[in-house]
Design a protein around this motif. Structure first.
Motif, mmCIF file in Angstrom:
data_model
loop_
_atom_site.group_PDB
_atom_site.id
_atom_site.type_symbol
_atom_site.label_atom_id
_atom_site.label_comp_id
_atom_site.label_asym_id
_atom_site.label_seq_id
_atom_site.Cartn_x
_atom_site.Cartn_y
_atom_site.Cartn_z
ATOM 1 N N ILE A 175 84.326 88.236 -33.052
ATOM 2 C CA ILE A 175 84.224 88.051 -34.505
ATOM 3 C C ILE A 175 84.413 86.580 -34.849
ATOM 4 O O ILE A 175 83.642 85.997 -35.618
ATOM 5 C CB ILE A 175 85.276 88.911 -35.245
ATOM 6 N N ASN A 176 85.441 85.967 -34.267
ATOM 7 C CA ASN A 176 85.715 84.558 -34.557
ATOM 8 C C ASN A 176 84.544 83.676 -34.141
ATOM 9 O O ASN A 176 84.141 82.765 -34.870
ATOM 10 C CB ASN A 176 86.988 84.107 -33.839
ATOM 11 N N SER A 177 83.971 83.968 -32.976
ATOM 12 C CA SER A 177 82.821 83.194 -32.516
ATOM 13 C C SER A 177 81.622 83.401 -33.432
ATOM 14 O O SER A 177 80.929 82.447 -33.791
ATOM 15 C CB SER A 177 82.450 83.594 -31.084
ATOM 16 N N GLY A 178 81.396 84.658 -33.810
ATOM 17 C CA GLY A 178 80.259 84.948 -34.680
ATOM 18 C C GLY A 178 80.348 84.222 -36.002
ATOM 19 O O GLY A 178 79.359 83.669 -36.498
ATOM 20 N N VAL A 179 81.553 84.194 -36.577
ATOM 21 C CA VAL A 179 81.738 83.543 -37.875
ATOM 22 C C VAL A 179 81.774 82.025 -37.726
ATOM 23 O O VAL A 179 80.977 81.308 -38.333
ATOM 24 C CB VAL A 179 83.027 84.043 -38.561
ATOM 25 N N VAL A 180 82.698 81.530 -36.919
ATOM 26 C CA VAL A 180 82.902 80.077 -36.827
ATOM 27 C C VAL A 180 81.706 79.393 -36.177
ATOM 28 O O VAL A 180 81.179 78.401 -36.698
ATOM 29 C CB VAL A 180 84.206 79.757 -36.061
#
Length: 242
Positions: A175-180
């Motif tokens: 999730i963090n990779s997808g967003v950031v």
């Protein structure tokens, strides 16, 4: 001295200026706007202010502010230091007007892309002939995390973290990779689009996520969290001198 007031979706950011010199910046929740402005005006004996708002402020609160200060309210109808070529000028946000005003003052005769990374991410372009054409509006980092949580049944609500690896090895990392990483690639992509057309492009990054994003962008940028406030001050001086 005068006061610049930037009312965002969740918080208010103010700056006291003496001419072009920034004296003090204060940040507080929107609901405390009256009490905080009263405190600031007494501290510095201020009479004049310019206000920009992307959130709804009740007429009752505006009336209270007008009793404290002589307010100049930012809108497309005011005198602007640039040529506004936006097709629907009345819908142009006060925050974007202030950012372009800052670009005209800080980077005269330059092609400038201003990126404001806050609740939303806005991209605004000013050419070297002082023409403002428009830009783009996208979801901010926090909004993307909230959307993933709200519109799915199992994904948790997370807070942003610096990327160690763009390949997430568990759900939280993914999730963090997808967003950031998605935001970083989007910004780099928009910068690339503009650079193809304008080789001598100056890029400004501002907004609440400035420090977080500036560490991860590869493009050469000017990072300035107070760029909007400086634009408000510039608009105040420009209109006062007209």
């Amino acid at each position: 001295m005068n006061l610049a007031i930037d009312v965002g979706n969740t918080r208010v950011k103010t700056a006291v200026f003496h001419g072009d010199n920034l004296i003090e910046v204060t940040i507080f929740p929107v609901e405390k706007i009256i009490s905080e402005i009263k405190f600031i005006t007494k501290k510095y004996t201020l009479n004049d202010a310019i206000i920009s708002s992307v959130a709804f402020i009740s007429e009752k609160k505006l009336e209270k502010l007008r009793k404290i200060l002589v307010l100049l309210e930012v809108s497309s109808a005011m005198k602007l230091p640039f040529h506004n070529l936006y097709k629907t000028p009345k819908t142009l946000g006060a925050d974007r007007i202030a950012l372009i005003a800052a670009a005209t003052k800080s980077f005269p005769n330059k092609n400038v892309l201003v990126i404001d990374a806050g609740t939303c991410i806005t991209f605004d372009f000013l050419d070297k002939n002082n023409n403002y054409f428009g830009g783009a509006i996208s979801l901010g980092i926090e909004m993307r995390f909230k959307a993933l949580h709200k519109f799915t049944k199992k994904l948790p609500l997370l807070e942003k973290k610096l990327l160690d690896n763009f390949i997430g090895q568990n759900t939280q990392e993914s999730i963090n990779s997808g967003v950031v990483n998605g935001v970083i690639q989007e910004i780099e992509g928009v910068i690339g689009q503009h650079k193809k057309k304008y080789l001598d492009l100056t890029i400004v990054l501002t907004g609440g996520d400035t420090n977080f994003l500036s560490k991860q962008l590869k493009s050469s940028i000017f990072a300035n969290q107070n760029f909007l406030l400086e634009g408000l001050n510039g608009l105040f001086i420009f209109n006062k001198n007209k």
